[in-house]
Design an enzyme around this catalytic site. Structure first.
Site, PDB file in Angstrom:
ATOM      1  N   ASP A   1       0.448  -1.396   0.062  1.00 55.49           N
ATOM      2  CA  ASP A   1       0.300   0.213   0.244  1.00 55.49           C
ATOM      3  C   ASP A   1       0.715   1.398  -0.226  1.00 55.49           C
ATOM      4  O   ASP A   1       0.599   2.434  -0.460  1.00 55.49           O
ATOM      5  CB  ASP A   1      -0.846   0.247   1.440  1.00 55.49           C
ATOM      6  CG  ASP A   1      -1.565  -1.284   1.055  1.00 55.49           C
ATOM      7  OD1 ASP A   1      -2.616  -1.162   0.505  1.00 55.49           O
ATOM      8  OD2 ASP A   1      -2.010  -2.116   1.886  1.00 55.49           O
TER       9      ASP A   1
ATOM     10  N   GLY B   1       1.564  -6.169   3.248  1.00 57.61           N
ATOM     11  CA  GLY B   1       0.539  -5.416   3.597  1.00 57.61           C
ATOM     12  C   GLY B   1      -0.853  -5.845   2.425  1.00 57.61           C
ATOM     13  O   GLY B   1      -2.294  -6.831   2.848  1.00 57.61           O
TER      14      GLY B   1
END
Length: 367
Positions: free
Chosen positions: A81, A113
Protein backbone atom coordinates in the site's frame (compact mmCIF):
# COMPACT_ATOMS: atom_id res chain seq x y z
CA UNK A 1 -15.00 -4.69 -9.68
CA UNK A 2 -18.23 -3.49 -11.24
CA UNK A 3 -21.09 -2.39 -8.98
CA UNK A 4 -24.35 -1.43 -10.76
CA UNK A 5 -24.15 1.84 -12.64
CA UNK A 6 -20.36 1.77 -13.01
CA UNK A 7 -18.58 1.47 -16.31
CA UNK A 8 -17.43 -1.95 -17.42
CA UNK A 9 -14.34 -2.13 -19.56
CA UNK A 10 -13.26 1.53 -19.55
CA UNK A 11 -9.84 0.76 -20.97
CA UNK A 12 -9.38 1.00 -24.75
CA UNK A 13 -7.73 -1.86 -26.67
CA UNK A 14 -4.88 -1.80 -27.34
CA UNK A 15 -4.18 -0.16 -23.98
CA UNK A 16 -0.98 1.41 -22.65
CA UNK A 17 -0.21 1.05 -18.93
CA UNK A 18 2.51 2.70 -16.85
CA UNK A 19 3.54 0.10 -14.25
CA UNK A 20 5.19 1.45 -11.09
CA UNK A 21 6.92 -1.39 -9.27
CA UNK A 22 8.84 -1.47 -5.99
CA UNK A 23 11.28 -4.42 -6.22
CA UNK A 24 11.93 -4.36 -2.44
CA UNK A 25 8.31 -4.45 -1.25
CA UNK A 26 7.09 -7.38 0.82
CA UNK A 27 9.47 -10.32 0.64
CA UNK A 28 11.15 -8.87 -2.49
CA UNK A 29 9.35 -11.00 -5.11
CA UNK A 30 7.30 -8.26 -6.81
CA UNK A 31 9.34 -8.13 -10.03
CA UNK A 32 9.53 -11.94 -10.39
CA UNK A 33 5.79 -12.30 -9.77
CA UNK A 34 5.01 -9.50 -12.20
CA UNK A 35 7.00 -11.18 -14.95
CA UNK A 36 5.68 -14.69 -14.22
CA UNK A 37 1.99 -14.01 -13.44
CA UNK A 38 0.98 -10.54 -14.63
CA UNK A 39 2.76 -9.89 -17.92
CA UNK A 40 1.44 -12.96 -19.77
CA UNK A 41 -2.15 -12.06 -18.74
CA UNK A 42 -1.72 -8.41 -19.83
CA UNK A 43 -0.24 -9.50 -23.17
CA UNK A 44 -3.33 -11.68 -23.80
CA UNK A 45 -5.56 -8.69 -22.98
CA UNK A 46 -3.69 -6.38 -25.40
CA UNK A 47 -2.33 -4.19 -22.58
CA UNK A 48 1.18 -2.89 -23.35
CA UNK A 49 3.30 -1.99 -20.32
CA UNK A 50 6.04 0.50 -19.59
CA UNK A 51 7.65 -0.70 -16.34
CA UNK A 52 9.14 1.90 -14.01
CA UNK A 53 11.13 0.21 -11.21
CA UNK A 54 11.52 2.50 -8.19
CA UNK A 55 15.03 2.90 -6.79
CA UNK A 56 14.37 4.90 -3.59
CA UNK A 57 11.58 6.28 -1.40
CA UNK A 58 9.52 9.07 -3.10
CA UNK A 59 10.73 7.96 -6.55
CA UNK A 60 7.19 7.08 -7.70
CA UNK A 61 5.82 10.25 -6.06
CA UNK A 62 8.17 12.40 -8.18
CA UNK A 63 7.52 10.36 -11.33
CA UNK A 64 3.73 10.81 -11.32
CA UNK A 65 3.94 14.41 -10.07
CA UNK A 66 6.22 15.56 -12.91
CA UNK A 67 5.49 13.16 -15.79
CA UNK A 68 3.33 13.80 -18.85
CA UNK A 69 0.74 11.11 -18.16
CA UNK A 70 -1.17 11.52 -21.43
CA UNK A 71 0.75 8.67 -23.12
CA UNK A 72 -0.82 6.05 -20.77
CA UNK A 73 -4.42 4.98 -20.31
CA UNK A 74 -3.90 3.64 -16.77
CA UNK A 75 -1.38 3.66 -13.91
CA UNK A 76 -0.67 0.26 -12.35
CA UNK A 77 1.03 0.00 -8.94
CA UNK A 78 2.75 -3.33 -8.15
CA UNK A 79 3.72 -3.14 -4.49
CA UNK A 80 2.21 -2.90 -1.03
CA UNK A 81 0.00 0.00 0.00
CA UNK A 82 2.94 2.38 0.59
CA UNK A 83 3.72 2.86 -3.10
CA UNK A 84 0.08 3.65 -3.92
CA UNK A 85 0.16 6.26 -1.12
CA UNK A 86 3.15 7.86 -2.91
CA UNK A 87 1.34 7.77 -6.27
CA UNK A 88 -1.92 9.28 -4.92
CA UNK A 89 -0.06 12.12 -3.19
CA UNK A 90 2.15 12.71 -6.24
CA UNK A 91 -0.99 13.06 -8.39
CA UNK A 92 -2.52 15.49 -5.84
CA UNK A 93 0.56 17.75 -6.14
CA UNK A 94 0.04 18.26 -9.87
CA UNK A 95 -1.52 21.54 -11.03
CA UNK A 96 -3.90 19.41 -13.15
CA UNK A 97 -4.74 17.03 -10.26
CA UNK A 98 -8.46 17.05 -11.09
CA UNK A 99 -7.76 15.62 -14.53
CA UNK A 100 -4.93 13.36 -13.34
CA UNK A 101 -7.23 11.70 -10.78
CA UNK A 102 -9.61 10.63 -13.57
CA UNK A 103 -6.97 8.27 -14.96
CA UNK A 104 -7.79 4.74 -13.73
CA UNK A 105 -5.43 3.50 -11.02
CA UNK A 106 -4.83 -0.19 -10.47
CA UNK A 107 -3.25 -1.92 -7.46
CA UNK A 108 -1.60 -5.32 -7.94
CA UNK A 109 -0.45 -6.85 -4.63
CA UNK A 110 3.34 -7.03 -4.30
CA UNK A 111 3.88 -6.12 -0.65
CA UNK A 112 3.35 -7.70 2.75
CA UNK A 113 0.21 -5.71 3.67
CA UNK A 114 -1.79 -5.50 0.40
CA UNK A 115 -4.85 -4.13 2.22
CA UNK A 116 -6.38 -2.29 -0.76
CA UNK A 117 -5.92 -5.29 -3.06
CA UNK A 118 -7.57 -7.56 -0.46
CA UNK A 119 -10.43 -5.04 -0.08
CA UNK A 120 -11.04 -4.84 -3.83
CA UNK A 121 -10.99 -8.66 -4.04
CA UNK A 122 -13.66 -8.66 -1.29
CA UNK A 123 -15.82 -5.95 -2.92
CA UNK A 124 -15.62 -7.84 -6.22
CA UNK A 125 -17.25 -10.87 -4.58
CA UNK A 126 -14.22 -13.15 -4.88
CA UNK A 127 -13.36 -15.76 -2.23
CA UNK A 128 -10.78 -14.79 0.37
CA UNK A 129 -7.37 -15.52 -1.17
CA UNK A 130 -3.79 -14.38 -0.67
CA UNK A 131 -0.44 -14.32 -2.43
CA UNK A 132 -0.46 -15.44 -6.10
CA UNK A 133 -4.23 -16.09 -6.18
CA UNK A 134 -4.91 -12.52 -5.01
CA UNK A 135 -2.44 -11.23 -7.60
CA UNK A 136 -4.22 -13.24 -10.31
CA UNK A 137 -7.68 -11.96 -9.29
CA UNK A 138 -6.52 -8.32 -9.29
CA UNK A 139 -4.77 -8.74 -12.65
CA UNK A 140 -7.95 -10.30 -14.06
CA UNK A 141 -9.92 -7.17 -13.04
CA UNK A 142 -7.31 -5.02 -14.79
CA UNK A 143 -7.53 -7.18 -17.94
CA UNK A 144 -11.32 -6.75 -17.95
CA UNK A 145 -10.94 -3.00 -17.39
CA UNK A 146 -13.36 -3.07 -14.45
CA UNK A 147 -13.43 0.34 -12.80
CA UNK A 148 -15.26 2.33 -10.13
CA UNK A 149 -14.71 5.44 -8.00
CA UNK A 150 -12.77 5.48 -4.72
CA UNK A 151 -12.99 7.95 -1.84
CA UNK A 152 -9.91 9.76 -0.61
CA UNK A 153 -9.61 11.16 2.90
CA UNK A 154 -7.84 14.48 3.44
CA UNK A 155 -5.61 14.42 6.55
CA UNK A 156 -4.07 17.55 8.07
CA UNK A 157 -1.51 17.67 10.88
CA UNK A 158 -0.73 20.36 13.46
CA UNK A 159 2.65 20.98 11.77
CA UNK A 160 0.84 21.95 8.56
CA UNK A 161 1.25 18.80 6.47
CA UNK A 162 -1.65 17.57 4.34
CA UNK A 163 -1.96 14.04 2.98
CA UNK A 164 -4.51 12.25 0.86
CA UNK A 165 -5.14 8.77 2.15
CA UNK A 166 -7.02 5.80 0.61
CA UNK A 167 -6.70 3.20 3.36
CA UNK A 168 -6.49 4.37 6.94
CA UNK A 169 -4.95 6.41 9.73
CA UNK A 170 -3.80 4.79 12.96
CA UNK A 171 -2.29 5.43 16.37
CA UNK A 172 -1.44 2.95 19.09
CA UNK A 173 -1.37 -0.84 18.93
CA UNK A 174 -2.04 -1.44 15.21
CA UNK A 175 0.42 1.25 14.11
CA UNK A 176 3.04 -0.12 16.51
CA UNK A 177 2.61 -3.61 14.99
CA UNK A 178 2.91 -2.15 11.48
CA UNK A 179 6.11 -0.22 12.16
CA UNK A 180 7.78 -2.59 14.68
CA UNK A 181 7.35 -5.53 12.25
CA UNK A 182 9.14 -3.71 9.38
CA UNK A 183 12.32 -5.58 10.34
CA UNK A 184 10.56 -8.87 9.47
CA UNK A 185 9.56 -7.85 5.93
CA UNK A 186 11.17 -11.01 4.54
CA UNK A 187 8.43 -13.04 6.29
CA UNK A 188 5.72 -11.53 4.05
CA UNK A 189 2.34 -11.21 5.76
CA UNK A 190 3.51 -13.42 8.68
CA UNK A 191 5.47 -10.37 9.89
CA UNK A 192 2.19 -8.93 11.26
CA UNK A 193 1.48 -12.06 13.35
CA UNK A 194 4.93 -11.89 14.91
CA UNK A 195 4.60 -8.12 15.43
CA UNK A 196 1.20 -8.58 17.11
CA UNK A 197 2.62 -11.06 19.63
CA UNK A 198 5.56 -8.77 20.40
CA UNK A 199 3.34 -5.71 20.90
CA UNK A 200 0.94 -7.75 23.09
CA UNK A 201 3.84 -8.56 25.39
CA UNK A 202 4.52 -4.85 26.03
CA UNK A 203 0.96 -3.54 25.74
CA UNK A 204 0.99 0.27 25.91
CA UNK A 205 -1.69 2.85 26.68
CA UNK A 206 -1.88 6.18 24.82
CA UNK A 207 -3.46 9.36 26.19
CA UNK A 208 -5.29 11.84 24.01
CA UNK A 209 -8.62 13.32 22.98
CA UNK A 210 -10.67 11.80 20.14
CA UNK A 211 -13.57 13.67 18.50
CA UNK A 212 -15.67 12.86 15.46
CA UNK A 213 -18.63 13.87 13.29
CA UNK A 214 -20.94 10.82 13.18
CA UNK A 215 -22.48 10.03 9.77
CA UNK A 216 -25.98 10.50 11.20
CA UNK A 217 -25.28 13.83 12.93
CA UNK A 218 -24.11 15.81 9.94
CA UNK A 219 -26.21 18.95 9.68
CA UNK A 220 -28.54 18.96 6.68
CA UNK A 221 -27.23 15.50 5.85
CA UNK A 222 -28.95 13.86 2.90
CA UNK A 223 -28.36 10.36 1.57
CA UNK A 224 -25.55 10.77 -0.92
CA UNK A 225 -26.02 10.26 -4.62
CA UNK A 226 -23.56 7.43 -5.27
CA UNK A 227 -22.86 8.83 -8.73
CA UNK A 228 -21.80 12.25 -7.41
CA UNK A 229 -18.03 12.76 -7.30
CA UNK A 230 -16.66 13.14 -3.79
CA UNK A 231 -13.39 14.50 -2.48
CA UNK A 232 -12.56 14.81 1.21
CA UNK A 233 -15.99 13.53 2.20
CA UNK A 234 -17.91 16.41 0.64
CA UNK A 235 -19.32 17.20 -2.77
CA UNK A 236 -16.69 19.33 -4.51
CA UNK A 237 -17.48 22.85 -5.66
CA UNK A 238 -17.94 23.28 -9.42
CA UNK A 239 -14.66 23.81 -11.26
CA UNK A 240 -13.73 27.45 -11.30
CA UNK A 241 -14.16 28.11 -7.57
CA UNK A 242 -10.84 28.92 -5.93
CA UNK A 243 -7.57 29.21 -7.82
CA UNK A 244 -7.08 26.80 -10.71
CA UNK A 245 -5.30 23.72 -9.42
CA UNK A 246 -6.02 24.59 -5.79
CA UNK A 247 -6.90 21.62 -3.60
CA UNK A 248 -10.45 21.17 -2.31
CA UNK A 249 -11.16 22.82 1.07
CA UNK A 250 -11.75 20.69 4.18
CA UNK A 251 -15.29 21.98 4.56
CA UNK A 252 -16.23 19.78 7.55
CA UNK A 253 -13.25 20.74 9.72
CA UNK A 254 -12.43 23.61 12.07
CA UNK A 255 -8.74 24.66 12.17
CA UNK A 256 -6.70 22.36 14.44
CA UNK A 257 -6.01 25.04 17.05
CA UNK A 258 -9.74 25.66 17.59
CA UNK A 259 -12.37 23.46 19.34
CA UNK A 260 -14.27 20.97 17.18
CA UNK A 261 -17.70 22.18 15.96
CA UNK A 262 -20.52 21.92 18.53
CA UNK A 263 -22.38 19.10 16.73
CA UNK A 264 -19.33 16.78 16.90
CA UNK A 265 -19.00 14.02 19.50
CA UNK A 266 -16.07 14.13 21.94
CA UNK A 267 -15.17 10.68 23.31
CA UNK A 268 -15.32 10.83 27.15
CA UNK A 269 -12.38 8.42 27.61
CA UNK A 270 -8.86 9.73 27.07
CA UNK A 271 -6.83 6.52 27.45
CA UNK A 272 -6.61 4.26 24.42
CA UNK A 273 -4.88 1.08 23.34
CA UNK A 274 -5.52 2.00 19.71
CA UNK A 275 -7.34 4.40 17.42
CA UNK A 276 -7.82 3.40 13.78
CA UNK A 277 -9.79 5.25 11.10
CA UNK A 278 -10.12 2.89 8.12
CA UNK A 279 -11.95 3.53 4.85
CA UNK A 280 -11.56 0.09 3.23
CA UNK A 281 -12.74 -3.33 4.41
CA UNK A 282 -9.30 -4.87 4.94
CA UNK A 283 -6.31 -3.77 6.99
CA UNK A 284 -4.23 -6.62 5.50
CA UNK A 285 -4.89 -9.80 3.52
CA UNK A 286 -5.96 -11.59 6.73
CA UNK A 287 -7.60 -8.67 8.54
CA UNK A 288 -11.22 -7.91 7.61
CA UNK A 289 -11.51 -4.92 9.92
CA UNK A 290 -14.50 -3.04 8.46
CA UNK A 291 -16.82 -5.55 6.73
CA UNK A 292 -19.37 -2.78 6.01
CA UNK A 293 -16.88 -0.57 4.13
CA UNK A 294 -17.10 0.04 0.39
CA UNK A 295 -14.73 1.89 -1.98
CA UNK A 296 -17.08 4.82 -2.45
CA UNK A 297 -19.32 5.11 0.63
CA UNK A 298 -18.32 8.63 1.78
CA UNK A 299 -17.59 7.15 5.19
CA UNK A 300 -14.65 6.79 7.59
CA UNK A 301 -14.99 3.63 9.71
CA UNK A 302 -13.61 4.71 13.10
CA UNK A 303 -12.47 2.10 15.63
CA UNK A 304 -11.03 2.81 19.04
CA UNK A 305 -10.08 0.57 21.92
CA UNK A 306 -10.28 1.91 25.46
CA UNK A 307 -7.59 1.14 28.02
CA UNK A 308 -8.22 -1.72 30.46
CA UNK A 309 -8.61 -4.55 27.95
CA UNK A 310 -6.77 -7.76 28.88
CA UNK A 311 -4.13 -9.24 26.60
CA UNK A 312 -6.27 -12.37 26.19
CA UNK A 313 -9.31 -10.33 25.02
CA UNK A 314 -7.13 -8.30 22.67
CA UNK A 315 -5.64 -11.45 21.14
CA UNK A 316 -9.15 -12.94 20.70
CA UNK A 317 -10.26 -9.78 18.87
CA UNK A 318 -7.31 -9.90 16.51
CA UNK A 319 -7.78 -13.60 15.75
CA UNK A 320 -11.49 -13.04 14.99
CA UNK A 321 -10.60 -10.09 12.72
CA UNK A 322 -9.31 -12.58 10.14
CA UNK A 323 -12.96 -13.52 9.50
CA UNK A 324 -14.43 -10.08 10.24
CA UNK A 325 -16.33 -11.35 13.31
CA UNK A 326 -14.57 -9.17 15.95
CA UNK A 327 -17.62 -6.91 16.42
CA UNK A 328 -19.79 -9.98 17.18
CA UNK A 329 -17.73 -10.53 20.35
CA UNK A 330 -19.36 -7.37 21.81
CA UNK A 331 -16.13 -6.46 23.59
CA UNK A 332 -16.93 -3.50 25.90
CA UNK A 333 -13.50 -1.95 25.22
CA UNK A 334 -13.84 -1.89 21.41
CA UNK A 335 -15.96 0.91 19.90
CA UNK A 336 -16.90 1.30 16.23
CA UNK A 337 -18.67 4.29 14.70
CA UNK A 338 -19.08 5.35 11.03
CA UNK A 339 -18.04 9.02 10.75
CA UNK A 340 -17.55 11.73 8.12
CA UNK A 341 -14.65 13.43 9.93
CA UNK A 342 -12.48 12.94 13.01
CA UNK A 343 -9.82 14.64 15.10
CA UNK A 344 -7.18 13.06 17.35
CA UNK A 345 -5.15 15.16 19.80
CA UNK A 346 -2.45 13.16 21.64
CA UNK A 347 -1.65 14.52 25.10
CA UNK A 348 2.07 13.96 24.53
CA UNK A 349 4.00 12.92 21.44
CA UNK A 350 4.04 9.20 22.32
CA UNK A 351 4.04 6.31 19.89
CA UNK A 352 4.00 6.41 16.13
CA UNK A 353 1.13 7.35 13.85
CA UNK A 354 0.62 5.74 10.45
CA UNK A 355 -1.16 6.80 7.29
CA UNK A 356 -1.72 4.02 4.73
CA UNK A 357 0.95 2.05 6.61
CA UNK A 358 3.58 4.82 6.41
CA UNK A 359 4.99 6.25 9.67
CA UNK A 360 4.18 9.81 10.80
CA UNK A 361 5.44 11.81 13.76
CA UNK A 362 2.93 11.84 16.62
CA UNK A 363 0.99 15.14 16.68
CA UNK A 364 -2.63 16.38 16.49
CA UNK A 365 -4.28 15.30 13.24
CA UNK A 366 -7.73 15.50 11.66
CA UNK A 367 -9.34 14.12 8.55
Amino acid sequence: LSPPGDSYGVLPRPCRALVLLNPHSGSGRALDDFQAVVQPMLAEADIATTVFVTERPHHAHEKVRDEDLSQWHTLVVVSGDGLLFEVVNGLMERPDWREALKKPLCILPGGSGNALAASINYYGGYDHVAKKKLLTNCTFMLCKGLHTQMDLVSLSTASGKRFFSFLGFGWGFISDVDIDSEKYRWLGSARFTLGTLQCLAKLRVYQGRLSYLPVAAEQGSLPRDPQAPVTNGHIPQPAGTGAPGSLPPDSLLAPLGQPVPAHWTVVPEEEFVLVYAIYQSHLGTNMLMAPAARLHDGCIHLFYMKAGISRVSLLKLFLSMARGTHLDLNCPHLCYVPVRAFRLEPRVAAGVMTVDGEALACEPVQG
